[in-house]
Design a protein around this motif. Structure first.
Motif, short mmCIF file in Angstrom:
data_model
loop_
_atom_site.label_atom_id
_atom_site.label_comp_id
_atom_site.label_asym_id
_atom_site.label_seq_id
_atom_site.Cartn_x
_atom_site.Cartn_y
_atom_site.Cartn_z
N GLU A 178 -24.91 29.74 27.26
CA GLU A 178 -24.38 28.39 27.41
C GLU A 178 -23.89 27.83 26.07
N THR A 179 -24.67 28.07 25.02
CA THR A 179 -24.35 27.47 23.72
C THR A 179 -23.21 28.19 23.02
N ARG A 180 -23.31 29.49 22.92
CA ARG A 180 -22.31 30.20 22.13
C ARG A 180 -21.43 31.13 22.94
N GLY A 181 -21.72 31.25 24.22
CA GLY A 181 -20.83 32.03 25.08
C GLY A 181 -21.17 33.51 25.19
N PHE A 182 -22.16 33.97 24.43
CA PHE A 182 -22.53 35.39 24.49
C PHE A 182 -23.97 35.55 24.01
N ILE A 183 -24.50 36.73 24.25
CA ILE A 183 -25.84 37.06 23.75
C ILE A 183 -25.68 37.89 22.49
N ARG A 184 -26.33 37.47 21.44
CA ARG A 184 -26.26 38.27 20.21
C ARG A 184 -26.94 39.61 20.42
N ASN A 185 -26.32 40.66 19.93
CA ASN A 185 -26.88 41.99 20.15
C ASN A 185 -28.29 42.13 19.58
N MET A 186 -28.54 41.51 18.43
CA MET A 186 -29.89 41.59 17.88
C MET A 186 -30.91 41.05 18.86
N GLN A 187 -30.58 39.96 19.50
CA GLN A 187 -31.53 39.38 20.46
C GLN A 187 -31.63 40.22 21.72
N ALA A 188 -30.53 40.82 22.13
CA ALA A 188 -30.59 41.71 23.29
C ALA A 188 -31.57 42.86 23.03
N VAL A 189 -31.50 43.43 21.86
CA VAL A 189 -32.41 44.53 21.53
C VAL A 189 -33.85 44.03 21.43
N LEU A 190 -34.05 42.93 20.73
CA LEU A 190 -35.41 42.41 20.59
C LEU A 190 -35.99 41.97 21.93
N GLY A 191 -35.12 41.78 22.91
CA GLY A 191 -35.60 41.44 24.25
C GLY A 191 -36.60 42.44 24.81
N GLN A 192 -36.60 43.62 24.26
CA GLN A 192 -37.58 44.63 24.67
C GLN A 192 -39.01 44.20 24.31
N PHE A 193 -39.13 43.33 23.33
CA PHE A 193 -40.44 42.81 22.94
C PHE A 193 -40.39 41.29 23.02
N PRO A 194 -40.66 40.78 24.21
CA PRO A 194 -40.47 39.34 24.41
C PRO A 194 -41.14 38.47 23.35
N ALA A 195 -42.36 38.80 22.96
CA ALA A 195 -43.04 37.93 22.00
C ALA A 195 -42.31 37.89 20.66
N VAL A 196 -41.78 39.06 20.25
CA VAL A 196 -41.04 39.11 19.00
C VAL A 196 -39.74 38.32 19.12
N LEU A 197 -39.04 38.51 20.22
CA LEU A 197 -37.78 37.78 20.42
C LEU A 197 -38.01 36.28 20.39
N LEU A 198 -39.03 35.83 21.10
CA LEU A 198 -39.25 34.38 21.17
C LEU A 198 -39.62 33.81 19.80
N ALA A 199 -40.41 34.56 19.05
CA ALA A 199 -40.78 34.08 17.71
C ALA A 199 -39.58 34.10 16.77
N GLN A 200 -38.79 35.16 16.85
CA GLN A 200 -37.58 35.23 16.01
C GLN A 200 -36.66 34.07 16.33
N ASP A 201 -36.49 33.79 17.59
CA ASP A 201 -35.58 32.72 17.99
C ASP A 201 -36.11 31.37 17.50
N ALA A 202 -37.40 31.18 17.63
CA ALA A 202 -37.99 29.92 17.17
C ALA A 202 -37.82 29.78 15.67
N LEU A 203 -38.03 30.87 14.95
CA LEU A 203 -37.90 30.82 13.49
C LEU A 203 -36.46 30.53 13.10
N SER A 204 -35.54 31.20 13.73
CA SER A 204 -34.13 31.01 13.44
C SER A 204 -33.72 29.56 13.69
N ARG A 205 -34.13 29.04 14.84
CA ARG A 205 -33.75 27.65 15.13
C ARG A 205 -34.43 26.67 14.21
N ALA A 206 -35.69 26.97 13.87
CA ALA A 206 -36.42 26.08 12.96
C ALA A 206 -35.71 25.97 11.61
#
Lengths: 194, 194, 194, 194, 194, 194
Positions: F34-62
């Motif tokens: 919705e925000t940027r129109g695509f999924i970043r590949n780094m996040q797609a890969v990290l999606g394999q480890f939900p807890a890591v993805l969610l923490a990375q995303d929170a850190l990035s946004r913070a």
């Protein structure tokens, strides 16, 4: 004398046929023999590409031989040697140590530059020049305008700064021609002016 | 058109008067404007030393424009860009990224080379060339004949090896002219062929 | 001859009184003059600490002069020179280039080692030795057992490996004594065996 | 006690027979066992070359144990540890961390030096010493006289400068003996004075 | 227990007021005290930015504590320690050496990793992991797919490769938080599990 | 829109099955589209480890999006780009050059940062920030408190120093996720805001 073929076997890593000269490169090689008594191996190899050889020769002469004013011969050869020692280029170290011996008559001092210019006796102006070209050789991406301050403080003019940089840049070119092609050094300079 | 004076203010770190041309450099600058629409700042500064400018221009043209056979244009510009990225030279990166965009029509691929050629899609021959010039740029003293094996294995001829090395060596020259003098990049190439 | 005082002024960065000898260091200095005709500046400075001087001298002789078997003289001096060139130590480069000229009678070959041993003609055994001590000098933390494979493959015995390492380690000591104290090189070796 | 054979198996990368002692090395090994309770593996290996072992031992004792005046024990061991940490030498880091714990009684502070002396609490004099030996270890070719200014400013005498340099140089020797031969660390020091 | 203020004075280079907690960071700090008995200084400092602290804590737990399957605890802590030793980060080296002592019960082995993992006894799988994260830490721009071959050959799965990389990346983050802010290490881990 | 599977084939070096989302990662991916129109590949890969993805995303946004006060957006993105250029990370260079173009509207200036921030026009405050994060990226073990002086002198507050360091540290994390896993860059940012 007439030079129609220049030997290129066993003077580099390359498996090359001997070079057939063009009229322009024939003259260049003849002049070289007349002036210094031999053809430099780097030029023999570059003879395979006449346009490159002629431009290299013009650039070399423009920077180290033919111009007037600006840096003196000792300073020019100091730059050549500092850069070539850093890049550990045999043909250039031997060639320009010889020229510096010829200019200074001081083989011992030149032998010190061949190991480490930081330990050699240099005027403040020479030292500023040597430090600048050392940095420009090792880490060009980190050079900034304030690095010019010691040169300007020791009397290097804006015009001379161009010379300093152009000579240092040229030896970063010629060192890599030699190192990238495995050009063997000519023995003559090593033995001369001792 | 007639170019008698070339602006050299605020295009480098140097405090220079504008350059008065000689007949030879006048022609060079006129040709430059005709061909690419502007005078490169590096050449404007080198105009202060006509013999150096003319030799630099001849060398540049000999290596990247005028010869036939050997490396193709994409390979030549790849070398220019890999070397200039390593040395982090703004005018050369911008200029040769533009040429590589012009040749390939693939701005995205060129943008990858601008960051890290190791991650870009290259043919084995292109990769061998890129690796060789990267090593020759970073640590010329460590290059040895066995480093040529991947080039030879991917079909680079002995003649072409000279080209590879000479182009890489030339950009180690021109990068340092720019970095040592603080030459400002011309904006035109940055914007073109996107 | 009797040496009671050894000059230490202007042979290093240090502001030292001349050194008063002890019976042991007196003998060491007398032997040095007898053997090589002069006192090495490094030893003159270390004379301030007799126990250190005597141990350094014993170590030096143990590694480069007195033992039998194992590495030959050319190999020992090759190690000394490769290490000292890497560390850019003037007194050691001059001294051991001279010894290598004395042993080989080949000033040209030695002059090549002084720039870059990688470009010099070496036997596989010599090359394996040179590569090992180069790595041990530059990055001791990265040396691993598999780095010994080329030495063993070229016939270097387990006993000789100790010699290789001990000589390389010793010159990493003596180079730093010179570089850390600004010891001036003695001129004699530079001029000899050419 | 009488030591006729010293074990050299599995204490380094080398395939060596156990070492037969000479009268001098027998005494050295006996003293070692008496003083510290074990034979250091580096000395066991060097036992293969009695003259080298004896000289190494004399040098080590001359620098770290036996002299009076000059640097205090904490400073001597600080140099040993800073150099050995930079070279990442296990036996020397363990050995000299132990000695520094013994001297200071402050395992936590020593543990900080083992990671990064720059973050540890040091007096200006200690910091000047540490910085000098760090530079002399990493890049001896760049050390210049002005680098001595902080030492002199913090009260290090000319005589003490020789000590600083000699100790740093010695550990650049012993670190490389260990790293070049794959000498295993003795466990005893690791466990002591905690 | 209720934590309303967290001390941030004298635990870093920063001049900060003590941190007032939010409900979320209050819980985090309370959990920390309950679990390990103290608040890590890095987290105390990051408490100034609750969103960053919470994300850092979630990332840390996601990588080293909470997940199942994949790398075992020894492997995870090995990565943490190898990276932190390379970056010479005191709080992280102390903290993760302690965890590795706790897991292995082998303080001597951990002490070896703290100096140089290359000299420590590692399984082929552990060594492949350690080499990969060492390279990724030192020179991420040179890592290529073929560097993964030793990991895959020793049984590291594709999923586990993500873990290896994510843990190494995380410690390149936390090491730089500590080194960039001058965070003081907590003493507790240094002393534990010996 | 509902995202149950995220493509992970051919977007990195890994041989992975497509990722099945969890409710939390499903929301994250939906928001990204919705925000940027695509999924970043780094996040797609990290999606394999939900807890890591969610923490990375929170850190990035913070660090780059959600907080108020402190560094402005240009400064935040400058840090992201300087670090990513040094680490030569394609996805991060492309992504954050785009954001910096969006913020500044000056593609030419951003293009200069992409080659060498030292040559770009920066305010003293921006330059102090850039120099600090460059050093923290290249050699974190050498950063000392006095390196903060230029930041403080140009008005960077203690709170902002935490931001500077945390953003730089975060990109040393995300650069290594990309470089260690061979994550392909998304093309969209490269093409935007020119």
């Amino acid at each position: 004398m007439s030079i129609k073929n220049v030997k290129t076997k066993n003077i580099s890593w390359l498996k090359l046929k001997n070079t057939t000269t063009t009229p322009e490169t024939e003259k260049l090689f003849e002049d070289s023999i007349e002036t210094r008594g031999f053809i430099r191996n780097m030029q023999a190899v570059l003879g395979q590409f006449p346009a490159v050889l002629l431009a290299q020769d013009a650039l070399s002469r423009a920077l180290t031989v033919e111009y007037e004013g600006g840096l003196n011969g000792k300073e020019r050869e100091l730059i050549a040697l500092v850069v070539s020692v850093q890049n550990r280029c045999r043909p250039c170290v031997w060639g320009h140590a010889a020229k510096l011996r010829q200019i200074t008559g001081d083989a011992l001092w030149v032998g010190g530059i061949e190991v480490n210019y930081r330990d050699a006796e240099l005027s403040p102006r020479e030292r500023a020049i040597a430090d600048y070209v050392q940095k420009l050789t090792e880490a060009p991406e980190t050079v900034e305008e304030h690095d010019l301050a010691p040169l300007r403080a020791s009397g290097v003019t804006e015009q001379e700064i161009i010379e300093v940089v152009a000579i240092a840049a040229y030896f970063n070119f010629s060192n890599r021609i030699n190192s990238g092609l495995g050009v063997q050094p000519n023995p003559e300079p090593f033995l001369s002016f001792r």
